[in-house]
Design a protein around this motif. Sequence first.
Motif, short mmCIF file in Angstrom:
data_model
loop_
_atom_site.label_atom_id
_atom_site.label_comp_id
_atom_site.label_asym_id
_atom_site.label_seq_id
_atom_site.Cartn_x
_atom_site.Cartn_y
_atom_site.Cartn_z
N ALA A 1 27.45 17.82 4.94
CA ALA A 1 27.62 18.05 6.38
C ALA A 1 27.60 19.53 6.73
CB ALA A 1 28.93 17.42 6.85
N THR A 2 27.99 20.37 5.79
CA THR A 2 28.10 21.80 6.08
C THR A 2 26.85 22.58 5.69
OG1 THR A 2 29.10 22.21 3.90
CG2 THR A 2 30.62 21.76 5.72
N SER A 3 25.90 21.91 5.11
CA SER A 3 24.75 22.60 4.50
C SER A 3 24.02 23.53 5.47
CB SER A 3 23.78 21.58 3.92
OG SER A 3 22.61 22.20 3.50
N ALA B 1 22.24 26.86 3.99
CA ALA B 1 21.47 26.21 2.94
C ALA B 1 20.32 25.39 3.50
CB ALA B 1 22.37 25.32 2.09
N GLY B 2 20.17 25.41 4.81
CA GLY B 2 19.01 24.78 5.42
C GLY B 2 19.21 23.31 5.71
N PRO B 3 18.17 22.68 6.23
CA PRO B 3 18.24 21.28 6.66
C PRO B 3 18.63 20.35 5.52
CG PRO B 3 16.18 22.29 7.36
CD PRO B 3 16.85 23.26 6.43
N MET B 4 19.19 19.23 5.87
CA MET B 4 19.62 18.24 4.88
C MET B 4 19.11 16.86 5.33
SD MET B 4 21.25 17.57 2.10
CE MET B 4 21.93 19.14 1.65
N ASP C 1 24.01 26.23 14.71
CA ASP C 1 23.53 25.72 13.42
C ASP C 1 24.40 24.64 12.79
OD1 ASP C 1 21.34 27.38 13.54
OD2 ASP C 1 22.30 28.98 12.39
N VAL C 2 25.30 24.05 13.55
CA VAL C 2 26.03 22.91 13.00
C VAL C 2 25.02 21.79 12.71
CG1 VAL C 2 27.86 21.22 13.39
CG2 VAL C 2 28.10 23.55 14.27
N TYR C 3 24.06 21.68 13.61
CA TYR C 3 22.92 20.77 13.43
C TYR C 3 21.64 21.58 13.58
CZ TYR C 3 26.27 16.98 14.18
OH TYR C 3 27.34 16.13 14.07
#
Lengths: 341, 348
Positions: free
Chosen positions: A113-115, A120-123, B326-328
């Motif tokens: 969730a924190t990436s 660290a970019g999209p997940m 940047d949370v999403y």
Amino acid sequence: MDRETPEHLLKTKRGEPVTMLEAISEALFEEMTRDDSVFLMGEDIGVYGGAFKVTRDFLAHFGENRVIDTPIAEGGFTGAAAGAAHMGLRPVVEIQFMDFISPAYDVITNYIATSNYRGAGPMPLVIRGPVGGGNRGGPFHSQNVEMAFFHTPGLKIVYPSTAKDAKGLLKASIRDDNPVIFEEHKGLYRAPALREVLPDEDYIVPLGQARTVREGTDLTIVTYGAMVHKSVDAAETLESEDGVSVEIIDLRTLLPLDEDAIVQSVKKTNKLLVVHEDTRTGGIAGEIAIRVSEKAFEWLDGPILRVTAIDAPVPYSGSLEDYFLPQTDDVVKAARYLAAY
Amino acid sequence: MSDSTYGLGRTELHDLYHALCLTRAAEERLELLQKQGHVTGGLYRSLGQEAGAVGAAYALRRRNDGSGDMLCHTIRAAGALFLFGGELIDFFRQYMAKGTSPTRGREANVHWFDFEKGFVGPVSPLGTMIEIMAGMTLSFRLKDEERIGIVFYGDGASSTGAWHEGLNFAAVQRCPMILMVENNQWAFSTPTSKNTRVSSFTDKGPGYGIGAESVDGTDVLAVFDAVRRAAALVRSGEGTRMVELKYFRRKGHAQHDPQDYVDPEVIRMREKKDPVDLYRARLLDNDWASEEELVAIEHETFEVCRVAAEAAIAEPYPDGLDAVTDVYTDLTTPHPWTRGDSPDPTLA
């Protein structure tokens, strides 16, 4: 892949109705066909085709590099999915029963969730699996898990109520660059009443948009998942027996919450009932109530009420489970009270 | 002792000394920065462990284009981070929580990422990183890439469920990864004997069907050799392996830990096994380097740390408003209405 599509995944092509489970299978199959970076991991999903057969025949079609039977280790394979997502793949993991997602709670909340926030970019990762009660599954095969994750910024949470939505929402989830927890109510998987003919085209249902299931003027029911159908049943009873007009909003996505849809409907009907199958304390009704209080307090003509499961583990015996779960009559009674308020 | 260079030339032997000195100089600079009030979060030293990270990282393929091996370092493996191209100034920016840091102040110390250079910052419960690296290296196997991964973690992390689940998954899937257990004998204040019944972490390898080897973590060349051999096996398709680095944490868990649970005499004894001193003596004894060359490296590493730290000090902290971004990837997190211009939450 030039292998032929398995027969049972061609129902939409043939214009035949599908169940919600079949719609989910089609979504997975079509996304894997469309995008080589999509692959599956989970327990018993390959040779066996999944505990509920969502991935039946996938292994033969896509091969063992894209349909991976894992050790019984939800944390291990969910974490591995996150690593693969870092490297440009788009994993979809199946949690055999969502009750078993708890070993993965650490990696989901601390890492996945924190990436994006941590740089660290999209997940692009989907964690999907069956939830919900009514199947005499007992405490460990019946839970709803949304609120364990609702409090974690960075996640999206999806919970469809129809076959059409399930397919479109799952496709949207797989294409999303954020981690998505996708809950599938097992009581809806093969429900005959939910069979429908789906559009024979590549469609998505965007995340974060609620659906107005039924328009009404006297009160609003905000709900999701299996409770959408019980709420519709209740609304029909209220309409015919009481002349009460009920509007029903199906959230479809719980995180992000479609606040506008809720607030707009409350401003129209002036009364709100939240119905969810999840347990009461800390359920999503609380969050919805505070948002309506912030945004539409002046429009309210009655208390915000809720119909939910009771605060207990999910019991096994039918008489206990039926008492535990919110029933159509509960919705009727609460709505009747609110309409008369 | 007739020392082997393990096939390394003079320049490479000097590289290793440079990396050891850089690690130490960077951490000593951090202590100074903390005393000056520039480091507000925790500060963790790798004193006595520098050779483990340096020797291991030097044995891997380091690239700048996303085609090399992948490292997951720890707070006590900064030397590996530097060898993989982590910039010194970014290290200081991270510790100082600057807005110019790779994570724009969201994350601390070594917790940052560069997938092109090939490193992934850890999450604090380190056992979890075994799962993450298992997936990264699984992707190498699925995509038929000749890359491997190396993941550092401590003796304490070896007790977590995530460690077990990640390792078991990796072993079954033959993920091309090396687990580097930094056995410094302490997990915060907990001795290894209270974390495991085995005397060597390599004993855990056979339980997962993987090969494991233990090495003196204060000997940079021995570590280099062990990891190079492990990497060759992993790269050739053997799958997952484990290397245990044996050494001793000569400082507390962090600067705030007075380490009063350790007999001071033991710490003094361990000072004789200092990896930088040992390697320095070896370079001279074997005539692999001259005193002048070594002094030059020491001066240079001190100086680059000083310059980088001073540059970082001058840089700005992040704007608090950046906390919501940047949370999403695709959603906006709202600012609290009390922080905006609206006098009324119903309008915000």
